[in-house]
Design a protein around this motif. Structure first.
Motif, short mmCIF file in Angstrom:
data_model
loop_
_atom_site.label_atom_id
_atom_site.label_comp_id
_atom_site.label_asym_id
_atom_site.label_seq_id
_atom_site.Cartn_x
_atom_site.Cartn_y
_atom_site.Cartn_z
N GLY A 254 71.56 24.47 -69.58
CA GLY A 254 70.06 25.25 -70.16
C GLY A 254 70.00 26.68 -70.07
N ARG B 186 64.12 27.01 -65.96
CA ARG B 186 65.49 26.33 -66.33
C ARG B 186 66.53 26.37 -65.34
NH1 ARG B 186 63.89 28.20 -71.51
NH2 ARG B 186 65.54 29.91 -71.38
N GLU C 76 65.82 23.88 -62.45
CA GLU C 76 66.41 22.62 -62.83
C GLU C 76 67.72 22.40 -62.63
OE1 GLU C 76 64.80 19.88 -63.68
OE2 GLU C 76 62.69 20.99 -63.59
#
Length: 511
Positions: free
Chosen positions: A145, A194, A197
């Motif tokens: 991402g 992001r 994550e």
């Protein structure tokens, strides 16, 4: 603005009973001359866990991790990987052992593309075609991402985008022990979310993460456990579940209460020190902006939306279109033709080791970099007076190590930033361009910088370029939001609706 909410799977927080550490540092000591950077440090890192290292600037965090990454050798102590002692002679040795590190100061080749930098030095990639390189790196970026074009040239990227390239280099190596030194310093909250994550995904695969940061809310949200360093020693380790608040963690880190806020006194607003009129070109679209003495105007936006060319045009690094930039009432060209070393404009760049300082010169020479005319008498340069003034600035700004002969590259990121700030405020400017001025600074140093910028309003106007929205809200009188080279709105920081308006404007959404 409220902090981004991070949602981490609870299941990964517990360490299975009997799990052995993947890394053990045992009584590690490192000296640089008379400076004791690390003093008999012992630390364990477990698989599938995120350990945060917290400490003030100069506490020894980066030095400790540089030894684990093979960049330095410890003077005393043992490093164990999977229970076996190792003796790294270089970063390559550490990489082969599965250790990778992203440093605060980027190690990229400006003339190469993103993909070429990521694959540079990797075995089996010498004959890989550019399109294949870009395909590999593009797939890697998409998997985690990370929004970066693999064919982009490094020289054309913002600091935030360059940080993503450093992270991609680490991910490409598939290291199992991953060290991140201030990885979110130039990321937006959304980019940070992001990244987190991605880090959590890696821990679920059994990878170990060591995370160095000064952003306490991030540490609390991300880490399983926290080790606190103070003046080269481990002061304590704690589980994040035991932390009562950000202020509690801050006080543990610096050994005193930290308010994490500033007292904004009202300052009389004076004449315009910057006026931008209808600037087009350089990636900018019809930009109008002004700054007056006595106020701080913050320019915020996602990295790569025009902040870089705007700052470069104002500070003289590139030539703006004629009759679009006026500084202290003078057209851009006239101002720079007649500008003096003091009581004029100063610039605090975000690239502190590349643009702001000379990495292999000492603090005296780096002071003289922008103040030389103040110490010159004809052809003679009074370096003794420069040295005395440098000593005073080191003490005033608490720059560590407190030695005038320390080279710029030897300072931690935060201490180098304080040295740049000290030098530029020494010039008693009337207009200050401060670009990411607290990036990489601990909470105590951040408060100090905030207060000094607020104090500077009595003599100067400040254009603050920052990716930290809390910083903008704490310091600014007005906040200009830039998107794709256009200022979509200029908001009153005191208006209670402003925090909710900034995010949509940064994404290009206009009511």
């Amino acid at each position: 603005m409220t902090d981004i909410l991070f949602s981490r799977p609870v299941s990964v927080r517990d360490v299975p009973e009997g799990t052995k550490p993947v890394v053990s540092l045992k009584s590690i000591t490192k000296r640089f001359g008379k400076v004791l950077a690390n003093d008999s440090i012992s630390l364990d890192v477990y698989p599938g866990r995120i350990k945060a290292l917290l400490g003030e600037n100069g506490a020894g965090k980066s030095t400790l991790m540089s030894m684990l990454a093979g960049r330095y050798k410890p003077d005393e102590g043992i490093i164990e990987i999977d229970g076996e002692p190792v003796n790294f002679s270089s970063s390559r040795d550490a990489i082969e052992a599965g250790i990778g590190m992203v440093y605060q100061h980027f190690m990229l080749v400006d003339s190469m593309t993103v993909a070429e930098n990521v694959l540079l030095g990797q075995e089996g990639t010498f004959l890989v075609k550019p399109k294949e390189m870009e395909k590999r790196v593009g797939e890697l970026a998409e998997r985690y991402g990370l929004d970066i074009h693999p064919g982009a040239r490094i020289a054309d990227l913002s600091m935030g985008e360059r940080q993503l390239v450093e992270i991609l280099k680490l991910l490409y190596r598939e290291s199992r022990i991953l060290i991140f030194d201030e990885p979110t310093a130039v990321l937006t909250p959304e980019e940070t979310a992001r990244l987190f994550e991605a880090l959590w995904n890696m821990t679920e695969q059994g990878k170990s993460i060591i995370f160095i940061s000064h952003k306490l809310e991030e540490v609390i949200a991300l880490a399983d456990e926290i080790a606190i360093l103070r003046r080269g020693r481990i002061e304590g380790e704690l589980d994040t579940s035991l932390i009562e608040s950000k202020a509690d963690l801050a006080s543990r880190m610096v050994g005193k209460e930290v308010l994490l806020e500033v007292d904004r006194e009202t300052v009389e607003i004076g004449e315009k020190v910057l006026e931008i009129k209808g600037m087009n070109g350089l990636g900018l679209v019809d930009v109008d902006l002004d700054v007056r003495r006595g106020e701080i105007v913050a320019l915020v936006g996602v990295a790569g939306n025009g902040q870089k060319p705007l700052v470069e045009a104002v500070t003289g690094l590139i030539r703006p279109p004629v009759d679009t930039v006026f500084i202290m009432g003078h057209p851009w060209r006239k101002f720079f033709a007649e500008s003096t070393w003091n009581r004029s404009m100063c610039y605090i760049p975000e690239d502190r080791l590349g643009l702001a300082t000379l990495r292999n010169q000492n603090l005296v020479d780096n002071l003289l970099l922008t103040t030389r005319k103040g110490f010159a008498k004809g052809w003679w340069l009074d370096k003794k007076r420069a040295a005395r003034d440098t000593v005073d600035l080191i003490e005033k700004f608490d720059i560590r190590p407190g030695r005038i002969h320390a080279l710029a590259w030897q300072l931690s990121g935060g201490n180098l930033q304080k040295a740049v700030l000290a030098r530029e405020l020494y010039r008693q400017p009337r207009f200050i361009v401060a670009e990411q001025p607290t990036q990489g600074l601990d909470v105590s140093a951040t408060e100090e910088v905030w207060n000094r910028l607020l104090e500077a309003r009595s003599m100067a106007g400040v254009l603050l370029v920052t990716g930290d929205l809390n910083e903008a809200l704490q310091l600014a009188d007005r906040i200009a939001v830039i998107y794709r080279g256009q200022i979509l709105g200029i908001l009153d920081a005191a208006d209670e609706t402003t925090p909710s308006k900034i995010g949509p404007l940064m994404a290009g959404v206009i009511d």
